[in-house]
Scaffold this motif. Structure first.
Motif, PDB file in Angstrom:
ATOM      1  N   LYS A 113      39.113  35.661  26.771  1.00  0.00           N
ATOM      2  CA  LYS A 113      39.958  35.227  27.882  1.00  0.00           C
ATOM      3  C   LYS A 113      39.399  35.819  29.164  1.00  0.00           C
ATOM      4  O   LYS A 113      39.243  37.032  29.275  1.00  0.00           O
ATOM      5  N   LEU A 114      39.071  34.972  30.119  1.00  0.00           N
ATOM      6  CA  LEU A 114      38.480  35.409  31.376  1.00  0.00           C
ATOM      7  C   LEU A 114      39.422  35.130  32.537  1.00  0.00           C
ATOM      8  O   LEU A 114      40.237  34.213  32.469  1.00  0.00           O
ATOM      9  N   PRO A 115      39.279  35.881  33.619  1.00  0.00           N
ATOM     10  CA  PRO A 115      40.112  35.629  34.796  1.00  0.00           C
ATOM     11  C   PRO A 115      39.835  34.247  35.373  1.00  0.00           C
ATOM     12  O   PRO A 115      38.756  33.684  35.190  1.00  0.00           O
ATOM     13  N   GLU A 116      40.805  33.682  36.055  1.00  0.00           N
ATOM     14  CA  GLU A 116      40.671  32.356  36.662  1.00  0.00           C
ATOM     15  C   GLU A 116      39.480  32.263  37.601  1.00  0.00           C
ATOM     16  O   GLU A 116      38.824  31.237  37.679  1.00  0.00           O
ATOM     17  N   ASP A 142      33.169  33.712  37.632  1.00  0.00           N
ATOM     18  CA  ASP A 142      32.039  32.854  37.985  1.00  0.00           C
ATOM     19  C   ASP A 142      30.940  33.057  36.939  1.00  0.00           C
ATOM     20  O   ASP A 142      30.107  33.933  37.058  1.00  0.00           O
ATOM     21  N   TYR A 143      30.972  32.229  35.900  1.00  0.00           N
ATOM     22  CA  TYR A 143      30.027  32.423  34.807  1.00  0.00           C
ATOM     23  C   TYR A 143      28.586  32.181  35.244  1.00  0.00           C
ATOM     24  O   TYR A 143      27.669  32.809  34.724  1.00  0.00           O
ATOM     25  N   LEU A 199      25.812  34.862  34.597  1.00  0.00           N
ATOM     26  CA  LEU A 199      24.640  34.487  33.817  1.00  0.00           C
ATOM     27  C   LEU A 199      23.366  34.810  34.585  1.00  0.00           C
ATOM     28  O   LEU A 199      22.413  35.374  34.029  1.00  0.00           O
ATOM     29  N   GLY A 200      23.360  34.477  35.868  1.00  0.00           N
ATOM     30  CA  GLY A 200      22.206  34.807  36.713  1.00  0.00           C
ATOM     31  C   GLY A 200      21.952  36.295  36.763  1.00  0.00           C
ATOM     32  O   GLY A 200      20.804  36.750  36.667  1.00  0.00           O
ATOM     33  N   ASN A 201      23.022  37.078  36.893  1.00  0.00           N
ATOM     34  CA  ASN A 201      22.891  38.540  36.912  1.00  0.00           C
ATOM     35  C   ASN A 201      22.338  39.056  35.580  1.00  0.00           C
ATOM     36  O   ASN A 201      21.488  39.934  35.552  1.00  0.00           O
TER      37      ASN A 201
END
Length: 83
Positions: free
Chosen positions: A61-64, A67-68, A72-74
């Motif tokens: 469960k991720l916060p609204e 920013d995936y 992912l870039g990070n």
């Protein structure tokens, strides 16, 4: 049938993706194709998803405002040392 697709994205993302593919011994095209298949599988009732993958779907469960793409870039930058 196979069709050519042209994508436009940041140079760093392309370089990281090529390096990832090289390390995995796969083509970048194959990795992108499999990724697109995996994200569209939910919309395609004819596509069979393995039991292992089905068990993992929805467990995080991720916060609204998560920013995936940024994360992912990070992660890619951290893995490849290109921060």
């Amino acid at each position: 049938m196979t069709t050519k697709l042209t994508l436009t994205m940041e140079d760093q993302v392309i370089d990281s993706a090529k390096e990832y593919a090289r390390k995995k011994g796969e083509s970048l095209s194959n990795i992108v194709e499999n990724y697109l298949k995996s994200i569209t599988a939910q919309d395609n009732p004819d596509m069979v998803i393995s039991a292992r993958v089905s068990k993992m779907m929805g467990v995080i469960k991720l916060p609204e405002d998560y920013d995936y793409k940024k994360e992912l870039g990070n992660a890619i930058a951290k893995t490849t040392g290109k921060l």
